[in-house]
Design a protein around this motif. Structure first.
Motif, mmCIF file in Angstrom:
data_model
loop_
_atom_site.group_PDB
_atom_site.id
_atom_site.type_symbol
_atom_site.label_atom_id
_atom_site.label_comp_id
_atom_site.label_asym_id
_atom_site.label_seq_id
_atom_site.Cartn_x
_atom_site.Cartn_y
_atom_site.Cartn_z
ATOM 1 N N TYR A 77 0.777 -1.230 0.097
ATOM 2 C CA TYR A 77 -0.111 0.215 0.016
ATOM 3 C C TYR A 77 0.923 1.182 0.065
ATOM 4 O O TYR A 77 1.907 1.356 0.784
ATOM 5 N N TRP A 88 0.843 7.652 0.756
ATOM 6 C CA TRP A 88 0.659 8.988 0.033
ATOM 7 C C TRP A 88 -0.325 9.162 -1.019
ATOM 8 O O TRP A 88 -0.674 10.369 -1.374
ATOM 9 N N THR A 89 -0.440 8.013 -2.038
ATOM 10 C CA THR A 89 -1.632 8.251 -2.893
ATOM 11 C C THR A 89 -2.539 7.434 -2.667
ATOM 12 O O THR A 89 -3.386 7.230 -3.539
ATOM 13 N N MET A 90 -2.612 6.757 -1.456
ATOM 14 C CA MET A 90 -3.927 6.047 -1.295
ATOM 15 C C MET A 90 -4.274 4.679 -2.032
ATOM 16 O O MET A 90 -5.227 4.478 -2.139
ATOM 17 N N ASN A 112 -6.505 7.119 -9.631
ATOM 18 C CA ASN A 112 -6.772 8.527 -8.984
ATOM 19 C C ASN A 112 -6.046 9.559 -9.510
ATOM 20 O O ASN A 112 -6.265 10.602 -9.459
ATOM 21 N N GLY A 113 -4.837 9.189 -10.142
ATOM 22 C CA GLY A 113 -4.055 10.255 -11.018
ATOM 23 C C GLY A 113 -4.018 10.005 -12.320
ATOM 24 O O GLY A 113 -5.013 9.684 -12.900
ATOM 25 N N GLN A 114 -2.908 10.171 -12.934
ATOM 26 C CA GLN A 114 -2.805 9.914 -14.481
ATOM 27 C C GLN A 114 -2.806 8.147 -14.889
ATOM 28 O O GLN A 114 -2.872 8.068 -16.022
ATOM 29 N N PHE A 163 5.796 4.483 -8.801
ATOM 30 C CA PHE A 163 4.704 5.191 -9.329
ATOM 31 C C PHE A 163 5.143 6.396 -10.462
ATOM 32 O O PHE A 163 5.709 7.315 -10.332
ATOM 33 N N SER A 164 5.073 5.951 -11.881
ATOM 34 C CA SER A 164 5.622 6.453 -12.805
ATOM 35 C C SER A 164 4.994 6.198 -14.229
ATOM 36 O O SER A 164 4.402 5.215 -14.042
ATOM 37 N N PHE A 180 -2.941 16.979 2.818
ATOM 38 C CA PHE A 180 -1.552 17.157 2.323
ATOM 39 C C PHE A 180 -1.565 18.353 1.367
ATOM 40 O O PHE A 180 -2.630 18.554 0.688
ATOM 41 N N GLY A 225 -2.781 14.109 -1.991
ATOM 42 C CA GLY A 225 -2.665 12.574 -2.515
ATOM 43 C C GLY A 225 -3.635 11.629 -1.801
ATOM 44 O O GLY A 225 -3.964 10.763 -2.246
ATOM 45 N N VAL A 226 -4.111 12.196 -0.633
ATOM 46 C CA VAL A 226 -5.244 11.406 0.330
ATOM 47 C C VAL A 226 -6.465 12.038 0.216
ATOM 48 O O VAL A 226 -6.659 13.281 0.737
ATOM 49 N N LEU A 279 -7.483 7.486 6.207
ATOM 50 C CA LEU A 279 -6.285 7.180 5.554
ATOM 51 C C LEU A 279 -5.079 8.037 5.768
ATOM 52 O O LEU A 279 -3.842 7.496 5.373
ATOM 53 N N VAL A 284 0.035 8.252 6.539
ATOM 54 C CA VAL A 284 1.479 8.746 5.731
ATOM 55 C C VAL A 284 2.423 9.432 6.666
ATOM 56 O O VAL A 284 3.504 9.007 6.603
ATOM 57 N N VAL A 318 1.568 13.251 -7.379
ATOM 58 C CA VAL A 318 0.594 12.320 -7.190
ATOM 59 C C VAL A 318 -0.321 12.112 -8.421
ATOM 60 O O VAL A 318 -1.006 11.209 -8.442
ATOM 61 N N THR A 319 -0.357 13.069 -9.140
ATOM 62 C CA THR A 319 -1.214 12.794 -10.281
ATOM 63 C C THR A 319 -0.095 12.444 -11.542
ATOM 64 O O THR A 319 -0.647 11.984 -12.836
ATOM 65 N N LEU A 320 1.257 12.795 -11.617
ATOM 66 C CA LEU A 320 2.039 12.590 -12.621
ATOM 67 C C LEU A 320 1.674 13.361 -13.888
ATOM 68 O O LEU A 320 1.883 13.110 -14.989
#
Lengths: 268, 341
Positions: free
Chosen positions: A153, A156-158, A191-193, A246-247, B115, B119-120, B125, B129, B248-250
């Motif tokens: 897990y 930081w990005t859940m 949740n991100g890209q 994570f990339s 944060f 990111g959360v 949850l 972190v 967190v999103t890239l």
């Protein structure tokens, strides 16, 4: 008279509906007759059995390596009967963490309706819906607490790490402890890209369909080939990519997942 | 029949009386009248006195860190509006430095993300972190659970809160959430003026309020003073190259964007910005008026009609600061209910 005809018609229509609904239940599953079925995830590297730490292998980039850790989530399992009707394993009992260092985890043990199944599909990873559910619905292998280094897990990005492969290779850069480790931690539920959730479908026809009956223990034996992780649609070279987490490149690595799984045989 | 009715009514009345009594002893979560509906999922974590008290004890529990020296309260100090006052970035275990300024833990019940990078998105949850971050508490959740199980008090406290002595991830996190969502700051001078309690802004504050609404309020949206969005405010890349939201999103378009922070309790929560680069509010206002840099992903609001920043005279800046100080909530930072016992 008119009324009588109408009534008769209604009864007729009702009968047809009833009949079709009966037929439908016949086509569906008898959920009172559940029997045991297991899916075995047998990790290998090409022509060799996978042996943690002691085994030595060569990937398609001609790089020698050993494996110290391999673990991945298998979830949302579906089974297709020979007549094409699909059974979805109830989601709450459809999450498994396969860990090479723990032999007991190599089986996803299921209760499914009796029948003959010729195809199987599952998600490699954890679906986005479950990834954002309340903690009360994320116990057992889904507990975000995880373990020490073998946790699955990312706080930081859940998100869950769907697939984790680590090992040693002379081609990996040396770290402060003197080790040369490669690390592949693949996750990302969108949740991100990046969305690396992959659905794997395995046909059982050639290797033997699963005949699930109450008095038997059917076992679908899958081979999971680490060599295909390095040499699938995307060539993953340890020298070029000793660490993928994570990339955006992880999405190309994840495209190799499907090719890793093949059906070997079924024990009925 | 009639008698039965009366018994039912009497029972209902006594029930109300009972719950009333409990409410008197423990004021549960209450939405301030001018605040929106909270974002937190109370349905799966109903506030009780016992869970809140447990959460508070855990918030101030140093056993949450690897060497039992750091608690949540170490970097989120009540008198500093639950931030790490005086620190540009916080130092955690063994004085290891973090990379960001510790944000205020207040009005978390309305927060949709946590944060500086968001990111959360689930408060339950969030504590994972800092607990597992090597430069903050550097511990694992299984170890924390083990330490709490072996503690002389916690099994009893968990039983009181949750009905059994079991200590697991969900219970630990939900108890912490209870404490955090109860940290409601809504009793500043601004709030009292809005509520028409008779209190008035001074002429400077009133002028500052109007300027604020005109120039700042679209991002620092009332009454929480944040719109929860992620923006690049033109301060330029920090010393550690933190890419903010993009980590967190890239997403290239999210590079160097950070969450718009609330402005409540501003006097207690300096220094300012994600890396704590501005020590005073004057420096912050001066940045917006004069020093906004034309960088990648600069927020369009800070470059209107080709002009960088927000045109504000020195007098206007000082009036805005006068208004911002009305967002201080002295009762919040001194409320014994939230203090370490």
């Amino acid at each position: 008279m008119n009324h009588l005809i109408k009534l008769a018609l209604m009864v007729l229509v009702a009968n047809v509906l009833l009949a079709s609904s009966c037929k439908k239940t016949k086509d569906e599953f008898d959920k009172s007759q559940l029997a045991s079925l297991s899916i075995e995830f047998d990790n290998i590297v090409g022509g060799q059995n996978l042996m943690l730490n002691t085994g030595s292998y060569t990937n398609s980039s001609n790089e020698e390596f050993s494996v110290s850790m391999l673990q991945y989530y298998v979830s949302n399992i579906k089974l297709k009967r020979t007549d094409g009707v699909e059974f979805t394993v109830p989601q709450d009992s459809s999450y498994f963490l396969i860990r090479e260092n723990n032999a007991a985890t190599r089986y996803a043990k299921l209760k499914v309706p009796e029948g003959e199944y010729s195809s199987l599909s599952f998600v490699l990873g954890v679906d986005s819906l479950r990834s954002t559910m309340d903690l009360s619905l994320r116990k057992g292998v889904l507990d975000p607490a995880g373990g020490m280094e073998d946790g699955m897990y990312w706080g930081w990005t859940m998100g869950y790490i769907f697939f984790k492969l680590e090992g040693n290779s002379a081609l990996a850069p040396v770290d402060p402890t003197g080790a040369r480790k490669f690390r592949y931690h693949i996750g990302g539920f969108g949740n991100g890209q990046i969305n690396n959730i992959k659905t794997v479908t395995v046909d059982l026809t050639a290797g033997g369909i699963a005949k699930v009956r109450k008095e038997r223990q059917s076992n679908i034996h899958l081979m999971v080939d680490v060599a295909k992780f390095f040499g699938g649609t995307q060539q993953v070279s340890i020298a070029a990519h000793p660490s993928v987490m994570f990339s955006t490149f992880s999405t190309q690595v994840a495209n190799n997942f499907n090719g890793m799984f093949r059906h070997d045989h079924t024990e009925n | 029949m009639h008698v039965k009715h009366w018994i039912v009514i009497a029972a209902l009345i006594s029930l109300c009386a009972c719950s009333r009594k409990v409410m008197d002893a423990f004021a549960s979560f209450e939405r301030p009248a001018h605040f929106p509906e909270p974002a937190y999922r109370f349905s799966t974590n109903e506030i009780t006195a016992e869970k809140f008290e447990l959460g508070k004890k855990l918030f101030y529990e140093t056993k949450l860190s690897r060497d039992n020296t750091i608690s949540c309260g170490t970097c989120h100090i009540q008198t500093a509006g639950f931030t790490h006052h005086g620190h540009d970035v916080s130092h955690g275990i063994e004085d290891r430095l973090g990379k960001r300024n510790s944000p205020s833990v207040s009005n978390m019940a309305w927060s949709k993300s946590f944060f500086w990078d968001g990111g959360v998105t689930d408060l339950d949850l969030q504590p994972i972190v800092p607990i597992t971050n090597p430069v903050e508490m550097d511990e694992t959740i299984p170890n924390v659970l083990q330490k709490l199980r072996a503690h002389p008090d916690y099994p009893k406290l968990f039983k009181r809160a949750f009905g059994s002595e079991e200590i697991n991830t969900e219970r630990l996190m939900k108890a912490l959430s209870q404490f955090m969502v109860m940290l409601v700051s809504a009793d500043s001078k601004y709030d009292r003026v809005i509520h028409k309690t008779g209190e008035q802004f001074s002429p400077e504050e009133q002028q500052g309020f109007q300027l604020f609404q005109q120039h700042c309020g679209s991002c620092h949206k009332e009454p929480l003073f944040t719109d929860e969005s992620f923006r690049n405010n033109g301060i330029g890349i920090g010393y550690n190259g933190d890419e903010g939201r993009a980590t967190v999103t890239l997403n290239e378009a999210d590079k160097y964007k950070f969450k718009v922070p609330s402005l409540r309790n501003l006097s207690y929560t300096g220094p300012y910005m994600h890396d704590g680069r501005f020590l005073t509010l004057e420096a912050v206002l001066e940045h917006y008026a004069k020093r906004v840099k034309d960088v990648q992903n600069l927020d369009p609001a800070l470059k209107q009609s080709g002009v960088l920043g927000i045109p504000l005279t020195a007098a206007e800046q000082s009036n805005i600061i006068a208004f911002l100080k009305t967002l201080n909530d002295p009762k919040f930072i001194s409320n014994k209910k939230f203090a370490e016992q």
